[in-house]
Design an enzyme around this catalytic site. Structure first.
Site, PDB file in Angstrom:
ATOM      1  N   SER A   8      -2.332   1.063  -3.054  1.00 26.45           N
ATOM      2  CA  SER A   8      -2.711  -0.195  -2.285  1.00 26.45           C
ATOM      3  C   SER A   8      -3.972  -0.496  -2.685  1.00 26.45           C
ATOM      4  O   SER A   8      -4.978   0.247  -3.016  1.00 26.45           O
ATOM      5  CB  SER A   8      -2.757   0.181  -0.794  1.00 26.45           C
ATOM      6  OG  SER A   8      -3.652  -0.885  -0.140  1.00 26.45           O
ATOM      7  N   HIS A  31       0.827  -2.227  -4.657  1.00 25.51           N
ATOM      8  CA  HIS A  31       1.065  -2.689  -3.457  1.00 25.51           C
ATOM      9  C   HIS A  31      -0.139  -3.489  -2.758  1.00 25.51           C
ATOM     10  O   HIS A  31      -1.368  -3.307  -2.698  1.00 25.51           O
ATOM     11  CB  HIS A  31       1.031  -1.188  -2.289  1.00 25.51           C
ATOM     12  CG  HIS A  31       1.106  -1.210  -0.850  1.00 25.51           C
ATOM     13  ND1 HIS A  31       2.478  -1.570  -0.345  1.00 25.51           N
ATOM     14  CD2 HIS A  31       0.294  -1.828   0.190  1.00 25.51           C
ATOM     15  CE1 HIS A  31       2.498  -1.683   0.912  1.00 25.51           C
ATOM     16  NE2 HIS A  31       1.211  -1.716   1.221  1.00 25.51           N
ATOM     17  N   HIS A  64       3.201  -6.379   0.954  1.00 26.73           N
ATOM     18  CA  HIS A  64       3.194  -6.093   2.330  1.00 26.73           C
ATOM     19  C   HIS A  64       2.688  -7.025   3.396  1.00 26.73           C
ATOM     20  O   HIS A  64       1.482  -7.200   3.299  1.00 26.73           O
ATOM     21  CB  HIS A  64       2.618  -4.669   2.525  1.00 26.73           C
ATOM     22  CG  HIS A  64       2.526  -4.088   3.941  1.00 26.73           C
ATOM     23  ND1 HIS A  64       1.844  -2.814   4.332  1.00 26.73           N
ATOM     24  CD2 HIS A  64       3.339  -4.388   4.980  1.00 26.73           C
ATOM     25  CE1 HIS A  64       2.225  -2.613   5.594  1.00 26.73           C
ATOM     26  NE2 HIS A  64       3.080  -3.406   6.195  1.00 26.73           N
ATOM     27  N   MET A  66       1.556  -8.373   6.570  1.00 25.77           N
ATOM     28  CA  MET A  66       1.178  -8.099   7.856  1.00 25.77           C
ATOM     29  C   MET A  66       0.527  -9.554   8.569  1.00 25.77           C
ATOM     30  O   MET A  66      -0.399  -9.597   9.010  1.00 25.77           O
ATOM     31  CB  MET A  66       0.072  -6.961   8.218  1.00 25.77           C
ATOM     32  CG  MET A  66       0.595  -5.474   7.582  1.00 25.77           C
ATOM     33  SD  MET A  66      -0.851  -4.507   7.158  1.00 25.77           S
ATOM     34  CE  MET A  66      -0.749  -4.914   5.439  1.00 25.77           C
ATOM     35  N   MET A 135       5.620   2.781   8.540  1.00 24.67           N
ATOM     36  CA  MET A 135       3.997   2.673   8.520  1.00 24.67           C
ATOM     37  C   MET A 135       3.676   4.126   9.148  1.00 24.67           C
ATOM     38  O   MET A 135       4.286   4.591  10.348  1.00 24.67           O
ATOM     39  CB  MET A 135       3.400   1.509   9.805  1.00 24.67           C
ATOM     40  CG  MET A 135       3.564   0.314   8.934  1.00 24.67           C
ATOM     41  SD  MET A 135       2.792   0.163   7.189  1.00 24.67           S
ATOM     42  CE  MET A 135       1.099   0.456   7.643  1.00 24.67           C
ATOM     43  N   GLY A 140      -3.296  -2.611   9.484  1.00 26.85           N
ATOM     44  CA  GLY A 140      -4.623  -3.155   9.627  1.00 26.85           C
ATOM     45  C   GLY A 140      -5.714  -2.906   8.655  1.00 26.85           C
ATOM     46  O   GLY A 140      -6.609  -3.632   8.453  1.00 26.85           O
ATOM     47  N   PHE A 141      -6.046  -1.615   8.592  1.00 29.87           N
ATOM     48  CA  PHE A 141      -6.936  -1.025   7.857  1.00 29.87           C
ATOM     49  C   PHE A 141      -6.686   0.180   7.061  1.00 29.87           C
ATOM     50  O   PHE A 141      -5.656   1.113   7.415  1.00 29.87           O
ATOM     51  CB  PHE A 141      -8.176  -0.492   8.789  1.00 29.87           C
ATOM     52  CG  PHE A 141      -8.643  -1.594   9.793  1.00 29.87           C
ATOM     53  CD1 PHE A 141      -9.630  -2.473   9.092  1.00 29.87           C
ATOM     54  CD2 PHE A 141      -8.032  -1.883  10.764  1.00 29.87           C
ATOM     55  CE1 PHE A 141     -10.026  -3.569  10.055  1.00 29.87           C
ATOM     56  CE2 PHE A 141      -8.419  -2.707  11.872  1.00 29.87           C
ATOM     57  CZ  PHE A 141      -9.337  -3.531  11.392  1.00 29.87           C
ATOM     58  N   GLY A 142      -7.539   0.400   5.773  1.00 30.59           N
ATOM     59  CA  GLY A 142      -7.397   1.512   4.790  1.00 30.59           C
ATOM     60  C   GLY A 142      -7.986   2.733   5.631  1.00 30.59           C
ATOM     61  O   GLY A 142      -8.802   2.436   5.985  1.00 30.59           O
ATOM     62  N   GLY A 143      -7.984   3.748   4.833  1.00 32.33           N
ATOM     63  CA  GLY A 143      -8.587   4.947   5.197  1.00 32.33           C
ATOM     64  C   GLY A 143      -8.629   5.394   6.623  1.00 32.33           C
ATOM     65  O   GLY A 143      -9.103   6.352   7.018  1.00 32.33           O
ATOM     66  N   ASP A 173       3.559   4.423   4.310  1.00 29.57           N
ATOM     67  CA  ASP A 173       2.282   3.662   3.869  1.00 29.57           C
ATOM     68  C   ASP A 173       1.182   4.055   5.008  1.00 29.57           C
ATOM     69  O   ASP A 173       1.583   3.832   6.216  1.00 29.57           O
ATOM     70  CB  ASP A 173       2.555   2.145   3.852  1.00 29.57           C
ATOM     71  CG  ASP A 173       1.268   1.204   3.641  1.00 29.57           C
ATOM     72  OD1 ASP A 173       0.230   1.915   3.322  1.00 29.57           O
ATOM     73  OD2 ASP A 173       1.239   0.009   3.789  1.00 29.57           O
ATOM     74  N   GLY A 174       0.094   4.653   4.745  1.00 26.37           N
ATOM     75  CA  GLY A 174      -1.086   4.853   5.732  1.00 26.37           C
ATOM     76  C   GLY A 174      -1.547   6.344   5.811  1.00 26.37           C
ATOM     77  O   GLY A 174      -0.693   7.405   5.849  1.00 26.37           O
ATOM     78  N   GLY A 175      -2.476   6.753   5.123  1.00 29.64           N
ATOM     79  CA  GLY A 175      -3.167   8.017   5.235  1.00 29.64           C
ATOM     80  C   GLY A 175      -2.217   8.847   4.267  1.00 29.64           C
ATOM     81  O   GLY A 175      -2.332  10.165   4.466  1.00 29.64           O
ATOM     82  N   GLY A 195      -3.998   4.175  -0.723  1.00 29.91           N
ATOM     83  CA  GLY A 195      -4.882   3.332  -0.851  1.00 29.91           C
ATOM     84  C   GLY A 195      -6.046   4.212  -1.177  1.00 29.91           C
ATOM     85  O   GLY A 195      -6.719   4.032  -2.369  1.00 29.91           O
ATOM     86  N   SER A 196      -6.694   4.649  -0.197  1.00 26.71           N
ATOM     87  CA  SER A 196      -8.078   5.328  -0.322  1.00 26.71           C
ATOM     88  C   SER A 196      -8.024   6.532  -1.278  1.00 26.71           C
ATOM     89  O   SER A 196      -9.085   6.536  -2.077  1.00 26.71           O
ATOM     90  CB  SER A 196      -8.777   5.661   0.988  1.00 26.71           C
ATOM     91  OG  SER A 196      -7.760   6.234   2.059  1.00 26.71           O
TER      92      SER A 196
HETATM   93  C1  DX5 Z   1      -2.941  -0.449   6.384  1.00 24.56           C
HETATM   94  C2  DX5 Z   1      -2.168  -0.914   4.817  1.00 24.56           C
HETATM   95  C3  DX5 Z   1      -2.035   0.153   4.001  1.00 24.56           C
HETATM   96  C4  DX5 Z   1      -3.440   0.804   3.516  1.00 24.56           C
HETATM   97  C5  DX5 Z   1      -3.180   2.150   3.028  1.00 24.56           C
HETATM   98  O1  DX5 Z   1      -2.467  -1.567   7.214  1.00 24.56           O
HETATM   99  O2  DX5 Z   1      -0.943  -1.378   4.994  1.00 24.56           O
HETATM  100  O3  DX5 Z   1      -1.332  -0.199   2.663  1.00 24.56           O
HETATM  101  O4  DX5 Z   1      -4.193  -0.078   2.682  1.00 24.56           O
HETATM  102  O5  DX5 Z   1      -4.528   2.701   2.797  1.00 24.56           O
HETATM  103  P1  DX5 Z   1      -4.882   4.226   2.878  1.00 24.56           P
HETATM  104  O6  DX5 Z   1      -3.880   4.965   2.149  1.00 24.56           O
HETATM  105  O7  DX5 Z   1      -6.022   4.329   2.828  1.00 24.56           O
HETATM  106  O8  DX5 Z   1      -4.385   4.583   4.343  1.00 24.56           O
HETATM  107 ZN    ZN Z   2       0.457  -1.621   3.220  1.00 25.41          ZN
END
Ligand code: DX5
Ligand code: ZN
Length: 227
Positions: A8, A31, A64, A66, A135, A140-143, A173-175, A195-196
């Site tokens: 991501s 992504h 993706h 949202m 999910m 909504g947010f990375g990390g 997706d997520g963490g 992502g992170s």
């Molecule tokens: C969250 C996003 C993810 C996010 C993943 O809403 O859909 O794609 O960027 O980031 P990490 O891997 O840091 O959780």
């Molecule tokens: Zn995503």
């Protein structure tokens, strides 16, 4: 299909996205997290930005969405150059019709479920999808921290897909990181957003390889196909 890693770009440098995507040339797809400040409390970018990104890389884009009113907007992202378009079932009025529209436009159709949305009501439509996204954080947010409570749903979804004998990919997706990817792979996921974990690594491309190797080693042996 083997393991796929789809980094991501949410945590990448938005002022240099072309260069940021070039740092993950070994990824399977890019992504792209589209957020509208309505379905989720965060705002990223729309189809114009996605179209520019599609022109700047040879890698396929995995959108993706949202966003609210997915029925109205999702096909636009196929036109913008995305190979795969994921809408949220919580934001779609007619998910079967929408999946068919994405496919008719030439994209891979994918549907996402938030952590507390059950898979069972959608079991009969899995054959309409090229990918299902579970999910593992609230979108909504990375990390954010990986939610282990989704692991049983990953297992149940894998069992449903195997019983149907469909080729639908199962994305998480997520963490997702080196610490959590093995749990997801063991439960039956085969496409991994990170992502992170990727963009905080010194060498993002090396992290993509490390994640792919860790997931491949943890995957359960392939179950016999039905039919
Ligand atoms: C969250 C996003 C993810 C996010 C993943 O809403 O859909 O794609 O960027 O980031 P990490 O891997 O840091 O959780
Ligand atoms: Zn995503």
């Amino acid at each position: 299909m083997g393991v796929q890693i789809t980094p991501s770009i949410l945590n990448a440098d938005f002022a240099n996205l072309g260069a940021e995507v070039a740092r993950i040339s070994g990824a399977d797809m890019v992504h792209v997290d589209v957020m509208d400040n309505h379905f989720v409390p965060n705002l990223t970018f729309g189809p114009t930005m996605v179209e520019a990104l599609a022109r700047s890389t040879d890698l396929p884009l995995d959108a993706h969405l949202m966003i609210a009113d997915a029925d109205r907007h999702a096909p636009t992202y196929v036109e913008a150059g995305c190979a795969s378009v994921t809408f949220h079932v919580e934001a779609a009025a007619a998910p079967v019709r929408l999946a068919r529209e994405i496919r008719a436009a030439g994209g891979r159709a994918s549907m996402a479920l938030k952590p507390a949305t059950p898979i069972e009501p959608y079991a009969d439509m899995l054959g309409e999808l090229d990918m299902l996204l579970l999910m593992t954080v609230e979108p909504g947010f990375g990390g954010q921290k990986f939610l282990d409570l989704v692991l049983p749903k990953i297992r149940r979804t894998r069992a449903l897909l195997d019983a149907l004998g469909v080729e639908t990919w199962l994305q998480v997706d997520g963490g997702v990181s080196l610490e959590t990817i093995e749990r997801c792979a063991e439960a039956g996921a085969d496409v991994f957003v990170a992502g992170s974990a990727v963009y905080s690594a010194d060498d993002p491309d090396a992290m993509v390889t490390a994640l792919r190797d860790a997931a491949a080693a943890a995957r359960p042996p392939t179950t016999p196909q039905h039919g």
